[in-house]
Design a protein around this motif. Structure first.
Motif, short mmCIF file in Angstrom:
data_model
loop_
_atom_site.label_atom_id
_atom_site.label_comp_id
_atom_site.label_asym_id
_atom_site.label_seq_id
_atom_site.Cartn_x
_atom_site.Cartn_y
_atom_site.Cartn_z
N LYS A 1 -0.77 -9.09 5.66
CA LYS A 1 -1.03 -9.22 4.22
C LYS A 1 0.12 -8.58 3.46
O LYS A 1 0.67 -7.57 3.89
CB LYS A 1 -2.34 -8.53 3.83
N VAL A 2 0.49 -9.17 2.34
CA VAL A 2 1.52 -8.64 1.46
C VAL A 2 0.85 -8.44 0.11
O VAL A 2 0.86 -9.32 -0.74
CB VAL A 2 2.72 -9.60 1.38
N PRO A 3 0.19 -7.26 -0.09
CA PRO A 3 -0.70 -7.10 -1.24
C PRO A 3 -0.06 -6.79 -2.59
O PRO A 3 -0.61 -7.16 -3.61
CB PRO A 3 -1.61 -5.95 -0.80
N TYR A 4 1.09 -6.11 -2.62
CA TYR A 4 1.64 -5.74 -3.93
C TYR A 4 3.12 -5.36 -3.81
O TYR A 4 3.61 -5.02 -2.74
CB TYR A 4 0.84 -4.60 -4.57
N PRO A 5 3.82 -5.43 -4.96
CA PRO A 5 5.25 -5.12 -4.99
C PRO A 5 5.52 -3.62 -4.80
O PRO A 5 4.68 -2.78 -5.09
CB PRO A 5 5.70 -5.55 -6.37
N MET B 1 5.39 -0.18 6.06
CA MET B 1 6.22 -1.37 6.24
C MET B 1 6.45 -2.05 4.89
O MET B 1 5.51 -2.23 4.12
CB MET B 1 5.55 -2.36 7.19
N ILE B 2 7.70 -2.41 4.67
CA ILE B 2 8.09 -3.10 3.45
C ILE B 2 8.78 -4.40 3.88
O ILE B 2 9.52 -4.42 4.85
CB ILE B 2 9.09 -2.25 2.62
N VAL B 3 8.51 -5.48 3.15
CA VAL B 3 9.21 -6.75 3.41
C VAL B 3 9.94 -7.18 2.15
O VAL B 3 9.56 -6.82 1.04
CB VAL B 3 8.25 -7.86 3.90
N GLN B 4 10.99 -7.97 2.35
CA GLN B 4 11.79 -8.48 1.25
C GLN B 4 11.70 -9.99 1.24
O GLN B 4 11.78 -10.63 2.29
CB GLN B 4 13.24 -8.04 1.44
N ASP B 5 11.53 -10.57 0.05
CA ASP B 5 11.52 -12.03 -0.03
C ASP B 5 12.93 -12.55 -0.23
O ASP B 5 13.90 -11.78 -0.35
CB ASP B 5 10.54 -12.52 -1.09
N ARG B 6 13.06 -13.85 -0.26
CA ARG B 6 14.39 -14.46 -0.35
C ARG B 6 15.09 -14.18 -1.67
O ARG B 6 16.29 -14.43 -1.82
CB ARG B 6 14.30 -15.96 -0.09
N PHE B 7 14.36 -13.67 -2.67
CA PHE B 7 14.95 -13.34 -3.97
C PHE B 7 15.34 -11.87 -4.06
O PHE B 7 15.79 -11.41 -5.10
CB PHE B 7 13.96 -13.68 -5.10
N THR C 1 12.59 -12.48 4.28
CA THR C 1 13.85 -12.46 5.03
C THR C 1 14.09 -11.15 5.79
O THR C 1 14.75 -11.18 6.82
CB THR C 1 15.03 -12.69 4.09
N HIS C 2 13.64 -10.02 5.27
CA HIS C 2 13.94 -8.72 5.86
C HIS C 2 12.68 -7.85 5.92
O HIS C 2 11.73 -8.07 5.17
CB HIS C 2 15.00 -7.98 5.05
N TYR C 3 12.73 -6.86 6.80
CA TYR C 3 11.67 -5.87 6.89
C TYR C 3 12.29 -4.48 6.96
O TYR C 3 13.45 -4.31 7.34
CB TYR C 3 10.79 -6.11 8.13
N GLY C 4 11.51 -3.49 6.57
CA GLY C 4 11.93 -2.10 6.70
C GLY C 4 10.72 -1.26 7.04
O GLY C 4 9.62 -1.51 6.53
N ILE C 5 10.92 -0.28 7.90
CA ILE C 5 9.85 0.66 8.23
C ILE C 5 10.32 2.03 7.76
O ILE C 5 11.43 2.47 8.10
CB ILE C 5 9.55 0.65 9.74
N PHE C 6 9.50 2.67 6.95
CA PHE C 6 9.83 3.97 6.37
C PHE C 6 8.89 5.04 6.92
O PHE C 6 7.69 4.81 7.03
CB PHE C 6 9.68 3.92 4.85
N ARG C 7 9.45 6.21 7.24
CA ARG C 7 8.65 7.38 7.62
C ARG C 7 8.44 8.17 6.34
O ARG C 7 9.38 8.63 5.72
CB ARG C 7 9.39 8.22 8.65
N MET C 8 7.17 8.29 5.95
CA MET C 8 6.84 8.94 4.69
C MET C 8 6.75 10.46 4.87
O MET C 8 6.74 10.97 5.99
CB MET C 8 5.51 8.37 4.17
N LYS C 9 6.67 11.18 3.74
CA LYS C 9 6.59 12.64 3.77
C LYS C 9 5.44 13.14 4.63
O LYS C 9 5.56 14.15 5.31
CB LYS C 9 6.40 13.21 2.36
N ASP C 10 4.31 12.43 4.60
CA ASP C 10 3.13 12.87 5.35
C ASP C 10 3.18 12.44 6.82
O ASP C 10 2.19 12.54 7.52
CB ASP C 10 1.85 12.38 4.68
N ARG C 11 4.34 11.94 7.26
CA ARG C 11 4.60 11.51 8.65
C ARG C 11 3.99 10.15 8.98
O ARG C 11 4.07 9.69 10.12
CB ARG C 11 4.14 12.55 9.68
N SER C 12 3.35 9.48 8.04
CA SER C 12 2.85 8.13 8.27
C SER C 12 4.02 7.16 8.15
O SER C 12 5.11 7.53 7.73
CB SER C 12 1.77 7.78 7.24
N THR C 13 3.80 5.91 8.53
CA THR C 13 4.83 4.90 8.36
C THR C 13 4.34 3.83 7.40
O THR C 13 3.15 3.55 7.30
CB THR C 13 5.22 4.24 9.70
#
Length: 121
Positions: free
Chosen positions: A112-116, A91-97, A77-89
């Motif tokens: 691919k959505v490899p791990y929580p 991507m996180i996704v959220q499921d309906r739960f 349902t949702h996505y988020g993009i985070f800028r990490m400490k090392d300046r990389s980005t």
């Protein structure tokens, strides 16, 4: 329930984070937000922890980045993009739960959505 489901820890959902952002912060998509979040990547027996700030967050129904459009299904349902400490980005996704996962873009139509991932302030 699988071992992987057992290890998913509850944390903040992307919709929780988005609902608490100020209007100013929402207008600044693409730039790092003010709050630092701790992301715990639950990919093995020993999770890894990193810190990052939100640069973009939203619903997959509302014009997500092109490389995440393949995830606009009943599952996510949702996505988020985070800028990490090392300046990389990251991507996180959220499921309906409300559970959150790392997302890896492998091309325009392959994600691919490899791990929580557990997100904390």
């Amino acid at each position: 329930m699988s071992e992987r489901d057992d290890q998913h820890e509850s944390g903040l959902s992307l919709s929780d984070i988005d609902s608490k952002r100020s209007p100013d912060e929402k207008q600044r998509d693409g730039k790092s937000g003010e709050k630092v979040y701790q992301l715990k990547f639950l990919k093995s027996q020993e999770p890894t922890i990193d810190e990052g700030k939100v640069t973009e967050i939203g619903s997959l129904d509302d014009s997500p980045p092109v490389d995440l459009q393949a995830l606009n299904t009943d599952t996510y349902t949702h996505y988020g993009i985070f800028r990490m400490k090392d300046r990389s980005t990251t991507m996180i996704v959220q499921d309906r739960f409300g559970e959150t996962y790392k997302a890896l873009s492998l091309g325009k139509d392959t994600v691919k959505v490899p791990y929580p991932v557990s997100i904390e302030i």
